[in-house]
Design a protein around this motif. Structure first.
Motif, mmCIF file in Angstrom:
data_model
loop_
_atom_site.group_PDB
_atom_site.id
_atom_site.type_symbol
_atom_site.label_atom_id
_atom_site.label_comp_id
_atom_site.label_asym_id
_atom_site.label_seq_id
_atom_site.Cartn_x
_atom_site.Cartn_y
_atom_site.Cartn_z
ATOM 1 N N ILE A 174 31.639 55.552 37.277
ATOM 2 C CA ILE A 174 32.063 54.532 36.381
ATOM 3 C C ILE A 174 33.636 53.980 36.970
ATOM 4 O O ILE A 174 33.799 52.748 36.652
ATOM 5 C CB ILE A 174 32.003 54.967 35.078
ATOM 6 C CG1 ILE A 174 30.445 55.240 34.551
ATOM 7 C CG2 ILE A 174 32.802 53.969 34.057
ATOM 8 C CD1 ILE A 174 30.512 55.768 33.091
ATOM 9 N N VAL A 175 34.430 54.778 37.221
ATOM 10 C CA VAL A 175 35.838 54.507 37.727
ATOM 11 C C VAL A 175 35.617 53.553 38.929
ATOM 12 O O VAL A 175 36.289 52.615 38.775
ATOM 13 C CB VAL A 175 36.698 55.637 37.833
ATOM 14 C CG1 VAL A 175 37.753 55.344 38.368
ATOM 15 C CG2 VAL A 175 37.016 56.417 36.520
ATOM 16 N N LEU A 176 34.934 53.957 39.773
ATOM 17 C CA LEU A 176 34.792 53.341 41.226
ATOM 18 C C LEU A 176 34.131 51.721 40.708
ATOM 19 O O LEU A 176 34.821 50.602 41.144
ATOM 20 C CB LEU A 176 34.004 53.898 42.130
ATOM 21 C CG LEU A 176 34.487 55.154 42.486
ATOM 22 C CD1 LEU A 176 33.480 55.758 43.389
ATOM 23 C CD2 LEU A 176 35.790 54.919 43.554
ATOM 24 N N ALA A 177 33.201 51.537 39.714
ATOM 25 C CA ALA A 177 32.542 50.210 39.351
ATOM 26 C C ALA A 177 33.668 49.484 38.875
ATOM 27 O O ALA A 177 33.905 48.176 38.843
ATOM 28 C CB ALA A 177 31.471 50.601 38.392
ATOM 29 N N LEU A 178 34.361 50.009 37.677
ATOM 30 C CA LEU A 178 35.507 49.177 36.925
ATOM 31 C C LEU A 178 36.585 48.738 37.706
ATOM 32 O O LEU A 178 37.466 47.703 37.587
ATOM 33 C CB LEU A 178 35.801 50.013 35.728
ATOM 34 C CG LEU A 178 34.896 50.450 34.679
ATOM 35 C CD1 LEU A 178 35.340 51.259 33.499
ATOM 36 C CD2 LEU A 178 34.476 48.994 34.176
ATOM 37 N N THR A 179 36.799 49.639 38.909
ATOM 38 C CA THR A 179 38.079 49.100 39.545
ATOM 39 C C THR A 179 37.644 48.401 40.870
ATOM 40 O O THR A 179 38.568 47.640 41.499
ATOM 41 C CB THR A 179 38.995 50.588 40.187
ATOM 42 O OG1 THR A 179 37.743 51.279 40.804
ATOM 43 C CG2 THR A 179 39.285 51.395 39.084
ATOM 44 N N GLY A 180 36.457 48.208 41.058
ATOM 45 C CA GLY A 180 35.909 47.417 42.298
ATOM 46 C C GLY A 180 35.234 46.074 42.014
ATOM 47 O O GLY A 180 35.104 45.403 42.945
#
Length: 309
Positions: A174-180
């Motif tokens: 989820i963090v990778l999706a929101l930051t990318g």
């Protein structure tokens, strides 16, 4: 040259520059596409070798034992004084073989890169595609959200999410999706703005094709090169983000291990056992470099404008 010759139409398939020089056009296929294909091949070979090393080598039984052995802590690599070929890359502070840990942790690192890239690419491409094609209020709202997202440091987003949900692989994705997604959406939007003004899109509108058909059957395939480049770059970005979070204790948590967590565990040993952090850091650097170079080669292969250069 006579006026008749000046008024004669250009011969089909023969470049004007070639006739003016008195030379025939180059025969056979242009050399342009071969260079990207060759680059793709030679960059794919080491990536396939890394994948084989990570996924196949543990099945062969050739790796040293990966369990803890406190009597063999901080052994140097075999080429250094005091090292042994039983542990070619040395051992860590718990006596675990670094080579074995690199191979077994590499599977999780590659999975995080692939899944994290996919989690960022899918929403980013869809949002950028809709914003660039339909324009209007949707484009303005999406552009404001993208700018706001890019203005926030990713570490603040990660801290807020992980503090609320805890450390786990789903939370990490989820963090990778929101930051990318925002950077993917911005690049996709810019490419879509250029494609929507091309003649084939105007012709499809003129014959009454629906907007959904134009977007998903014609515009989206023309974004293939951009999506390939974004995907490969995002794989490297996901690996680097996970490594940074693991370095801060916010990424992969035991009993799981990744190259980022190995790098984090060796940060306190740089003075007396530098190899504990050096080899995971080298593995991350080489993998991200190869993935980024492969993405550039694939983009060149799929983009006809770059292919002719």
């Amino acid at each position: 040259m006579s006026r008749t010759e000046l008024d004669a139409p250009d011969a089909p398939g023969v470049p004007v520059a070639g006739r003016a020089a008195g030379k025939n056009p180059p025969s056979g296929r242009a050399r342009g596409p071969r260079r990207p294909r060759t680059a793709v091949f030679w960059l794919a070979v080491p990536l396939v070798a890394v994948a084989a090393l990570v996924f196949v080598l543990p099945l062969t039984g050739l790796l040293p034992e990966g369990g803890q052995d406190l009597s063999k802590t901080r052994l140097p690599p075999a080429l250094l004084s005091g090292g042994t070929w039983d542990h070619p890359l040395g051992t860590d502070k718990r006596g675990q073989d670094i080579l074995t840990e690199l191979v077994t942790s590499g599977r999780l690192t590659i999975m995080i890169g692939l899944v994290g890239a996919l989690a960022a690419i899918v929403p980013g491409v869809l949002v950028g595609l809709l914003a660039g094609y339909f324009r209007g209020w949707a484009d303005r709202v999406i552009s404001i959200v993208i700018d706001a997202q890019l203005a926030l440091p990713f570490i603040l987003i990660a801290l807020a999410i992980i503090a609320n949900r805890g450390s786990s692989l789903p939370v990490l994705f989820i963090v990778l999706a929101l930051t990318g997604w925002a950077s993917c959406a911005r690049v996709t939007r810019a490419s879509t703005l250029a494609i929507r003004e091309r003649q084939f899109v105007l012709g499809l509108r003129a014959v009454g094709a629906s907007e959904g058909r134009i977007v998903f059957r014609h515009v989206l395939p023309n974004l293939a090169g951009t999506i390939v480049a974004l995907g490969t770059l995002q794989v490297g970005t996901a690996i680097l983000v996970e490594s940074a979070l693991s370095f801060l204790g916010l990424g992969v948590v035991p009993p799981r291990s990744s190259w980022g967590s190995m790098l984090a565990s060796g940060q306190d040993e740089l003075g007396q056992a530098w190899w504990i952090a050096f080899f995971p850091g080298l593995a991350i650097t080489v993998l991200v470099l190869l993935v980024n170079l492969l993405g550039d080669a694939l983009l060149t292969h799929h983009d006809p404008r770059k292919r002719r250069r």
